[in-house]
Write an enzyme that holds these catalytic residues in place. Structure first.
Site, PDB file in Angstrom:
ATOM      1  N   ALA A  90      -0.775  -0.671  -5.700  1.00  9.12           N
ATOM      2  CA  ALA A  90       0.462  -0.879  -6.458  1.00  9.12           C
ATOM      3  C   ALA A  90       0.922  -2.317  -6.283  1.00  9.12           C
ATOM      4  O   ALA A  90       0.571  -2.988  -5.308  1.00  9.12           O
ATOM      5  CB  ALA A  90       1.546   0.083  -5.986  1.00  9.12           C
ATOM      6  N   ASP A  91       1.706  -2.771  -7.230  1.00  8.11           N
ATOM      7  CA  ASP A  91       2.301  -4.104  -7.129  1.00  8.11           C
ATOM      8  C   ASP A  91       3.659  -4.077  -7.823  1.00  8.11           C
ATOM      9  O   ASP A  91       3.833  -3.391  -8.837  1.00  8.11           O
ATOM     10  CB  ASP A  91       1.406  -5.165  -7.789  1.00  8.11           C
ATOM     11  CG  ASP A  91       1.880  -6.574  -7.460  1.00  8.11           C
ATOM     12  OD1 ASP A  91       1.760  -6.978  -6.293  1.00  8.11           O
ATOM     13  OD2 ASP A  91       2.392  -7.261  -8.362  1.00  8.11           O
TER      14      ASP A  91
END
Length: 210
Positions: A90-91
């Site tokens: 995730a970012d």
């Protein structure tokens, strides 16, 4: 189906959020344990992966960076010969209009970011990507946050706590910055760094039992 997943993120908040919904996970992170691995992991440097391209839209940016991080994690997994299991990445990024606010390099940059966000509405975008064998699934969470107006002294005091460093947009919704958040629309966990609804949906889609 594996009883656990790999989390390719150094964020303790993402690990805590997965634990919150009962997802057993192991961290899959770059290491300097071995010389060969260290050389390979140098190519996976987060700062290089997170570089913004000129004119890149925030949604496109965060999805591209997440995909690159997942590519690196999949290669890391194969290189280490680890047991098979889904890999999650995730970012998160903060955007004011089309302007992207990443992690501040220092206290001065953190103060500038917070001054820009003060009294205004911004978006928090978190992209999630999951690799399960040959399958890759992805999702995007977009939330809106309105900060109350903050004085220069309030911003400086908050930055002095050290909390803004290492966080996109120079603040953590789960920390002291909550005292300045006047309104929030969207995913609280997404703003923290891992939207749990979207993540759970991706896991269900690959047959992972929650």
């Amino acid at each position: 189906m594996s009883a656990f997943i790999y989390l390719a993120s150094q964020s303790p908040r993402r690990s805590q959020l997965l634990t919150q919904i009962g997802v057993r996970h192991e961290l899959l992170l770059p290491t300097t344990a071995g010389a060969e691995d260290a050389v390979e992991d140098l190519a996976e440097d987060a700062e290089a992966l997170e570089a913004v391209r000129p004119g890149e839209a925030p949604a496109r940016y965060v999805q591209r960076v997440t995909a690159l991080k997942l590519d690196a994690a999949v290669a890391r997994h194969a290189r280490r010969g680890l047991p098979e299991a889904p890999i999650l990445c995730a970012d998160t990024t903060v955007a004011l209009g089309r302007h992207i606010f990443g992690k501040p390099a220092d206290a001065a940059e953190a103060e500038r970011m917070l001054a820009a966000l003060s009294g205004r509405v911004h978006r928090v975008l978190t992209a999630v990507a999951l690799q399960a064998g040959p399958r890759r699934l992805a999702a995007l969470s977009v939330s809106r946050v309105r900060f109350a107006a903050m004085t220069t002294a309030q911003i400086a005091a908050y930055v002095a706590t050290g909390e803004p460093l290492g966080k996109a947009g120079a603040y953590g919704v789960q920390g002291r910055a909550a005292a300045f958040i006047a309104q929030l629309a969207g995913s609280y966990s997404g703003i923290m760094g891992l939207p749990l609804y979207e993540t759970a949906q991706l896991l269900r889609d690959i047959g992972f039992e929650l």
